[in-house]
Design an enzyme around this catalytic site. Structure first.
Site, short mmCIF file in Angstrom:
data_model
loop_
_atom_site.label_atom_id
_atom_site.label_comp_id
_atom_site.label_asym_id
_atom_site.label_seq_id
_atom_site.Cartn_x
_atom_site.Cartn_y
_atom_site.Cartn_z
N LYS A 283 44.29 19.75 29.27
CA LYS A 283 44.04 19.89 27.83
C LYS A 283 45.34 20.23 27.10
O LYS A 283 45.68 19.61 26.10
CB LYS A 283 42.99 20.98 27.63
CG LYS A 283 42.16 20.81 26.39
CD LYS A 283 40.96 21.76 26.38
CE LYS A 283 39.82 21.29 27.26
NZ LYS A 283 38.68 22.20 27.28
N ARG B 208 40.25 27.90 24.56
CA ARG B 208 39.63 26.97 25.50
C ARG B 208 40.35 27.03 26.85
O ARG B 208 41.55 27.24 26.90
CB ARG B 208 39.72 25.52 24.99
CG ARG B 208 38.91 25.21 23.77
CD ARG B 208 39.11 23.74 23.37
NE ARG B 208 38.19 23.32 22.33
CZ ARG B 208 38.44 23.42 21.03
NH1 ARG B 208 39.58 23.95 20.63
NH2 ARG B 208 37.55 23.00 20.16
N GLY C 185 31.88 22.69 33.66
CA GLY C 185 31.28 23.93 34.18
C GLY C 185 32.26 25.08 34.22
O GLY C 185 31.92 26.19 34.61
N MET D 129 34.95 27.54 31.90
CA MET D 129 34.56 28.38 30.78
C MET D 129 34.28 27.60 29.50
O MET D 129 34.99 26.66 29.16
CB MET D 129 35.66 29.39 30.50
CG MET D 129 35.13 30.50 29.64
SD MET D 129 36.44 31.43 28.90
CE MET D 129 36.62 30.56 27.36
N ARG E 81 41.56 13.14 26.58
CA ARG E 81 41.77 13.10 28.05
C ARG E 81 41.24 11.78 28.56
O ARG E 81 40.47 11.10 27.88
CB ARG E 81 41.02 14.26 28.72
CG ARG E 81 39.53 14.22 28.49
CD ARG E 81 38.82 15.41 29.11
NE ARG E 81 37.43 15.45 28.67
CZ ARG E 81 36.65 16.50 28.79
NH1 ARG E 81 37.10 17.60 29.34
NH2 ARG E 81 35.40 16.46 28.39
N HIS F 144 23.17 16.29 62.10
CA HIS F 144 22.59 15.03 62.60
C HIS F 144 22.00 14.22 61.44
O HIS F 144 22.25 13.03 61.28
CB HIS F 144 21.50 15.35 63.64
CG HIS F 144 20.78 14.12 64.12
ND1 HIS F 144 19.62 13.67 63.55
CD2 HIS F 144 21.10 13.23 65.10
CE1 HIS F 144 19.24 12.55 64.17
NE2 HIS F 144 20.11 12.27 65.11
N SER G 66 40.92 7.01 70.04
CA SER G 66 40.14 7.11 68.82
C SER G 66 39.83 8.59 68.62
O SER G 66 39.27 9.23 69.50
CB SER G 66 38.85 6.31 68.94
OG SER G 66 38.13 6.42 67.74
N CYS H 136 37.31 7.89 64.34
CA CYS H 136 35.92 7.43 64.19
C CYS H 136 34.96 8.57 63.83
O CYS H 136 33.76 8.39 63.82
CB CYS H 136 35.44 6.73 65.46
SG CYS H 136 35.38 7.83 66.88
N TYR I 71 43.88 2.36 62.11
CA TYR I 71 42.63 2.09 61.39
C TYR I 71 41.82 3.37 61.24
O TYR I 71 42.05 4.36 61.93
CB TYR I 71 41.77 1.04 62.12
CG TYR I 71 41.18 1.50 63.43
CD1 TYR I 71 39.95 2.16 63.48
CD2 TYR I 71 41.85 1.28 64.65
CE1 TYR I 71 39.42 2.60 64.68
CE2 TYR I 71 41.31 1.71 65.85
CZ TYR I 71 40.09 2.38 65.86
OH TYR I 71 39.55 2.82 67.04
#
Length: 875
Positions: A24, A94, A103, A105, A338, A457, A767, A834, A854
């Site tokens: 800001k 602000r 969320g 102030m 903004r 899970h 991996s 992975c 990868y």
């Protein structure tokens, strides 16, 4: 300390100083530099916030003195003074962190006002209604934001006053009414806090500054930072700006506007304004605002000036702008601008349009989109109007995105039956899920669990399937009947409607209409650019041909992980695997495995077909065997009858497989060391499937990659590799074909990372299984960590869930070390990841930095990883 600058006038800063001045502050300074009508003021830096916390939540004398110097300079510039009976100065306060954080102030307006100032304002303006309105607003905001008295009581007083006067709108209250309200507000303040409402403007100012600093660590802010990878040590800046008044009368007003539509991305001014109002009225929905187009009729000169500024700002920032403005007595002022928040669909349209308009190039377009937003494009969403009216009854962890609505069921069997036989949409509600729930999870529209974190899970499986999931909602209380639960004061039973938002974690005790995901042409165009720029490949974790096919459609370039155990939970296979587990001899085990062989081979053929010659990594059986055995008495009896064994013998066998810590028990490669015939059967299925599919598609080059899990010692890998190569080589020779294959390992035990140079003598690829590697490095279970991690966030020991965002300091060090050591031994070793981290943008960037070839992630996260990998390469 004394020569360090903690406060900057708006005229001293610019957009490049965002880290110091916050978003800001930097943008207000930039607008000042561009000569736009900005009410002047100063910014207290993010470093002052950090210093406040270092000084035990106190503003040091040096910083206080510097603020006072800037107050004096602002008074001189404006020709007004704080608390002055002739020319009083009023300001707004602000917050503004370097990343936009909803969320944080709320704003405080009209600071510096007291009874003396009100009298002066009335005398100078002849407008008592405006003066008292400004005062009552300030008392309300200051009490709520600074002293945390809470808004509700003040709102109640306003409603009671309106009822007593027989009016419906705030604007219909008279000056006397507002004066009376101000007195009531002050009395409420004293009753709650036991002290008079502050009248000294300097006391008010420092109270507000401290409140901004404090809000950096409120629960909302901490949660938002955790969900958006924002470090806690950034701090927030404070902006003190001289007031302009939108509530002076009908020639004044206030509004919020976007340079493009934030929902669709359409070009053109989009916004709302209210005449005779102050900032928060537009956003708070106190009155219904008017569309910005109506300003053209009310004040064409101001409207044209505003349109001109909007166009300048968008061209300057080269992005869609979100702006706040005030009109004071017919004169326009810009309060802030903004880069606007936007929906995923709008983000792709805006980026694509800006390229066509010549404002940015494709690289900037790729960098402008938050990869996390892609999730929303690929999953169903709630109907916006219905969602607005719905009531949240609980909030869990947003474990898998999308929106789900269905009737409540409590078991996986019911989920399957209700969907298959009754044609009902269902939401499966469980304490936690386990591998045997897989079929019911497949049928459910959404999954809600009371336990488990972002990598439990339920979360991992749901993300893989693209199913909405909310996990870890600990407030759920299940009924003793097993057919009901209580949440948010509401009791819901089987068959009741439930709606879940997997992107926010919100749970609604009602039906909310969902709308299917829509992917437009802009998405394909930008993802095409992303693929040109990225150097790291993106694979998928897929256990079925359907998952593999879905991932290919999302652009996956192979499979980085196929978990063979998920294939064994199908009803027609579980019997054979159970027979194998309770066998006493090698011969019995081989006979049972022979029944599984054709099924496994069929699975692998389906996956090779779906991947059309792209690489496929198959992990050998990983979980402990007891996971496949029944636990309920009647299921054990049925199994004994099926197998023709004595009930007590079966119970003894099940008891013998019990482990105190199964995650670190008899699993992974340890199963193949104990029962080599398991590894031999799986190798046979993998190789025979590859030969069959290669025969049908000579144009593809299929190179199976066989991955040995949970290796911690090179000799262990050498032993299991011996089983794989002897089996595979014999099959290839007998078939008379040429087929290459690779054997590698998962690096998921810290010892494997530490001895990766030795392990690379046997492994052709690594991996990184970062789920288990995180678990073993931290020494806590990912299924139980959710029970205590909140305390760690609260006490600022951890900022993130290490299972959702890779811990680059500890676990990352092991990954980097193993990658280096592996390459020293075998320069052409192939490196990938992975674990679930493969779909987290900040973790993808880390993988790029340490030289992985990868990343592999669940199918619906493939586009996220593709975009994140492109951004990593461009940065």
């Amino acid at each position: 300390m004394s020569d360090h600058k903690f406060v900057y006038d708006f005229a001293e800063g610019d957009a490049s100083m965002k880290n110091l001045l916050g978003g800001k502050g930097a943008n207000v300074a930039e607008m000042t530099k561009l000569g736009m009508p900005v009410p002047q003021g100063f910014t207290i830096t993010t470093e002052a916030c950090t210093q406040y916390y270092k000084d035990d939540e106190a503003i040091s004398d040096a910083i206080r003195a510097e603020i006072m110097e800037h107050v004096a300079a602002l008074e001189a510039q404006q020709g007004k003074k704080f608390g002055d009976a002739e020319n009083p100065l009023l300001v707004s306060v602000r917050s503004g962190a370097r990343a936009s954080m909803p969320g944080m102030m709320d704003t405080i307006l009209n600071l510096g006002i007291n009874e003396t100032v009100v009298a002066t304002l009335i005398e100078k303006s002849g407008n008592p209604r405006w003066a008292w309105d400004s005062y009552r607003r300030f008392i309300q905001m200051y009490s709520d934001v600074v002293m945390e008295v809470g808004k509700a009581y003040f709102e109640k007083l306003i409603d009671e006053m309106k009822e007593a006067r027989g009016v419906t709108q705030d604007v219909d209250l008279t000056a006397d009414d507002l004066h009376e309200l101000a007195e009531q507000f002050k009395a409420e303040y004293k009753a709650k806090l036991g002290e008079e409402f502050p009248t000294d403007p300097i006391e008010q100012l420092f109270g507000a500054i401290k409140a901004v600093f404090r809000s950096w660590n409120n629960d909302r802010a901490i949660f938002y930072r955790r969900m958006n990878d924002i470090p806690g040590d950034w701090g927030t800046a404070v902006n003190v700006q001289s007031m302009v008044f939108g509530n002076l009368g009908d020639t004044s007003g206030t509004g919020v506007a976007f340079s493009r539509n934030p929902a669709t991305g359409e070009k053109g001014l989009f916004g709302e304004f209210l005449m005779n109002a102050q900032g928060e009225d537009v956003v708070a929905g106190v009155r219904t605002p008017m569309p910005i187009s109506q300003l053209q009729e009310q004040n064409p000169a101001v409207y044209n000036q505003f349109v001109d500024i909007v166009n300048k700002l968008e061209a300057h920032y080269k992005d869609m702008q979100d702006m706040e403005f005030t009109i004071e007595d017919g004169k326009l002022y810009m309060l802030q601008t903004r880069n606007g928040k936007r929906t995923a669909a709008a983000a792709f349209k805006i980026a694509s349009d800006l390229v066509d308009e010549g404002m940015i190039d494709p690289k900037a377009a790729v960098l402008s989109i938050d990869p996390k937003q892609i999730d929303a494009l690929l999953h169903p969403q709630f109907d916006a109007a219905e969602l607005k009216a719905a009531e949240v009854i609980g909030k869990g962890l947003p474990a898998s995105p999308g929106a789900a609505c269905g009737r409540i069921v409590f078991t996986a069997e019911d989920a399957t039956a209700w969907t298959r036989d009754k044609g009902e949409d269902v939401v499966l509600v469980r304490l936690e899920t386990s591998p045997e729930d897989i079929e019911g999870m497949h049928y459910a529209k959404g999954i809600l669990t009371a336990r488990g974190g972002m990598t439990s899970h339920a979360a991992v499986v749901a993300r893989g399937m693209g199913t909405c999931c909310v996990s870890g909602l600990g407030e759920i209380r299940f009924g003793e009947d097993g057919k009901s639960f209580t949440l948010g004061g509401k009791t819901l039973t089987e068959g009741d409607w439930l709606s879940l938002d997997g992107s926010t974690g919100n749970v609604y005790g009602q039906a909310i209409k969902t709308v299917p995901a829509e992917i437009g042409g802009d998405f394909g165009r930008i993802m095409g650019w992303a693929d040109e720029f990225r150097t790291m490949k993106v694979r998928t974790n897929a256990d079925t041909p359907t998952d593999a096919q879905q991932a290919r459609e999302f652009g996956a370039e192979g499979i980085g992980l196929t978990r063979t155990e998920h294939m064994f939970f199908e009803p027609d296979r579980i019997a054979a695997i159970r027979e194998m587990i309770i066998s006493d001899t090698v011969e019995q085990r081989e006979a049972a495995l022979a029944k599984l062989l054709p099924m496994q081979r069929g699975d692998f053929e389906g996956i090779y077909e779906a991947m059309e010659g792209f690489p496929v990594t198959v992990r050998l059986l990983d979980p402990p065997l007891h996971e496949f055995l029944p636990t309920a008495e009647e299921d054990i009896e049925a199994l004994a009858a099926d197998m023709g064994v004595k009930l007590e013998d079966l119970k003894a066998k099940i008891a013998s497989l019990h482990e105190f810590n199964p995650m670190m028990g008899h699993r992974g490669c340890r199963l193949d060391v104990t029962y080599p015939e398991i590894g031999a059967m799986q190798t046979r299925a993998i190789i025979e499937a590859a030969i069959a599919v290669q025969g049908r598609h000579p144009e593809w080059k299929i190179v199976p990659e066989i991955m040995v899990p949970l290796v911690g010692e090179v000799k262990e890998l050498a032993y299991v590799k011996g089983i794989i190569t002897s089996t595979a080589d014999a099959i290839i020779k007998a078939a008379g074909v040429a087929l290459d294959y690779k054997v590698g390992t998962m690096i998921e035990i810290p010892r494997a990372a530490l001895t990766a140079d030795a392990i690379a003598t046997e492994a052709e690829f690594f991996s990184f299984g970062t789920n288990d590697l995180t678990q073993m490095t931290f020494g806590f279970s990912r299924d139980d960590a959710g029970n205590f991690l909140d305390a760690y966030y609260e006490k600022k020991i951890y900022e993130n869930d290490p299972f959702a965002k890779l811990d680059q300091v500890g676990v990352g060090k092991l990954v980097e070390m193993a990658a280096k050591l592996g390459k020293q031994t075998r320069p052409d070793i192939h490196l990938g990841i992975c674990g679930e981290h493969g779909g987290d943008p900040s973790s993808v960037e880390f993988c790029y930095r340490v030289g992985l070839d990868y990343v592999s992630c669940s199918p619906f996260r493939v586009p996220v990883a593709r975009l994140a990998a492109a951004q990593a390469a461009l940065r």
